[in-house]
Write an enzyme that holds these catalytic residues in place. Structure first.
Site, PDB file in Angstrom:
ATOM      1  N   ASP A  92       7.203   3.570   3.395  1.00  0.00           N
ATOM      2  CA  ASP A  92       7.541   4.682   4.279  1.00  0.00           C
ATOM      3  C   ASP A  92       9.056   4.613   4.518  1.00  0.00           C
ATOM      4  O   ASP A  92       9.839   5.088   3.698  1.00  0.00           O
ATOM      5  CB  ASP A  92       6.714   4.514   5.552  1.00  0.00           C
ATOM      6  CG  ASP A  92       6.832   5.680   6.508  1.00  0.00           C
ATOM      7  OD1 ASP A  92       6.742   6.819   6.055  1.00  0.00           O
ATOM      8  OD2 ASP A  92       7.002   5.454   7.721  1.00  0.00           O
ATOM      9  N   ASP A 142       0.830  -1.204   0.000  1.00  0.00           N
ATOM     10  CA  ASP A 142       0.000   0.000   0.000  1.00  0.00           C
ATOM     11  C   ASP A 142       0.865   1.256   0.000  1.00  0.00           C
ATOM     12  O   ASP A 142       0.615   2.201  -0.750  1.00  0.00           O
ATOM     13  CB  ASP A 142      -0.963   0.007   1.203  1.00  0.00           C
ATOM     14  CG  ASP A 142      -0.259  -0.226   2.548  1.00  0.00           C
ATOM     15  OD1 ASP A 142       0.959  -0.514   2.560  1.00  0.00           O
ATOM     16  OD2 ASP A 142      -0.936  -0.125   3.587  1.00  0.00           O
TER      17      ASP A 142
HETATM   18  P1  IMP Z   1       7.728   0.894   6.316  1.00  0.00           P
HETATM   19  O1  IMP Z   1       8.198  -0.468   6.703  1.00  0.00           O
HETATM   20  O2  IMP Z   1       8.257   1.960   7.221  1.00  0.00           O
HETATM   21  O3  IMP Z   1       7.985   1.218   4.853  1.00  0.00           O
HETATM   22  O4  IMP Z   1       6.168   0.912   6.578  1.00  0.00           O
HETATM   23  C1  IMP Z   1       5.300   0.304   5.707  1.00  0.00           C
HETATM   24  C2  IMP Z   1       3.949   0.051   6.354  1.00  0.00           C
HETATM   25  O5  IMP Z   1       3.638   1.042   7.334  1.00  0.00           O
HETATM   26  C3  IMP Z   1       2.857   0.141   5.321  1.00  0.00           C
HETATM   27  O6  IMP Z   1       2.613  -1.103   4.715  1.00  0.00           O
HETATM   28  C4  IMP Z   1       1.673   0.642   6.135  1.00  0.00           C
HETATM   29  O7  IMP Z   1       0.982  -0.455   6.703  1.00  0.00           O
HETATM   30  C5  IMP Z   1       2.297   1.452   7.241  1.00  0.00           C
HETATM   31  N1  IMP Z   1       2.264   2.904   6.940  1.00  0.00           N
HETATM   32  C6  IMP Z   1       3.307   3.692   6.596  1.00  0.00           C
HETATM   33  N2  IMP Z   1       2.903   4.957   6.395  1.00  0.00           N
HETATM   34  C7  IMP Z   1       1.567   4.944   6.604  1.00  0.00           C
HETATM   35  C8  IMP Z   1       0.562   5.985   6.511  1.00  0.00           C
HETATM   36  O8  IMP Z   1       0.807   7.161   6.194  1.00  0.00           O
HETATM   37  N3  IMP Z   1      -0.719   5.588   6.778  1.00  0.00           N
HETATM   38  C9  IMP Z   1      -1.054   4.303   7.117  1.00  0.00           C
HETATM   39  N4  IMP Z   1      -0.149   3.326   7.207  1.00  0.00           N
HETATM   40  C10 IMP Z   1       1.166   3.648   6.949  1.00  0.00           C
END
Ligand code: IMP
Length: 182
Positions: free
Chosen positions: A106, A103
């Site tokens: 981040d 989705d």
């Molecule tokens: P990462 O591992 O830091 O890249 O985080 C990825 C996961 O964090 C995504 O699959 C989302 O489930 C969650 N996430 C990151 N940013 C957001 C946001 O702005 N809204 C909702 N969920 C987020």
């Protein structure tokens, strides 16, 4: 709805359902063209990517299969710095061209760990599509999505499958957390 309230926080509309459909279709056309003649295996990362995966997969014209995993690295609006594999992959991915459907990317921590595992399991290739990408928040460059729907600033968003403490996934549009200055 121009804005929604979730757990006492206000979120303003960022992308309409129509705009989302346009973005998803563009990504699908790129994948259809890049994988012409191949049979990629799509892996949808639950829960957040279920809506994007459903819309994207409908626009895929290739002969391809889809499967689902649950990974979790997030609680509330801040990353916990931990990747939990809640339901492991059951399909044999040896020799397959895998496209992971996320989705949002981040920090990239979740995908950094998962992509590594997929390679170790013997996938022929692993690429990543993410509906949203926050480039300024990225810490793990191997998690840069080849097929990103839209790059957004480092702000918290919800709707279109993305949640805030499990709320807001059902919203057909995308909303962004209103900052204290606005
Ligand atoms: P990462 O591992 O830091 O890249 O985080 C990825 C996961 O964090 C995504 O699959 C989302 O489930 C969650 N996430 C990151 N940013 C957001 C946001 O702005 N809204 C909702 N969920 C987020």
């Amino acid at each position: 709805m121009q804005s929604v309230e979730v757990n006492g926080l206000i979120f303003d509309k960022y992308l309409s359902a129509e705009k989302i459909a346009e973005i998803v279709d563009k990504v699908a056309q790129r994948i259809n063209s890049d994988y012409a003649g191949k049979e990629p295996l799509f892996i949808c990362v639950l829960n957040g990517a279920f809506m994007y995966a459903s819309d994207l997969f409908k626009c895929i014209t290739l002969s391809s299969a889809i499967t689902f995993v649950r990974l979790k690295s997030y609680e509330g609006t801040a990353t916990t710095g931990e990747v939990k594999i809640l339901t492991p992959l059951t399909v044999d991915i040896k020799g397959r061209d895998v496209i992971v459907i996320e989705d949002i990317i981040d920090t990239g921590l979740t995908m950094h760990g998962f992509i590594q595992q997929l390679k170790e399991m013997g996938a022929n290739s692993v690429e990543l599509t993410s509906f949203l990408f926050k480039p300024e928040a990225l810490k793990y460059t191997d998690a840069t999505p080849k097929y990103a729907g839209l790059e957004i600033p480092t702000k918290f968003v919800l709707g279109y499958g993305l949640d805030f403490d499990e709320k807001g996934r059902n919203l057909p549009a995308l909303y962004v957390l209103r900052s204290s200055e606005s």
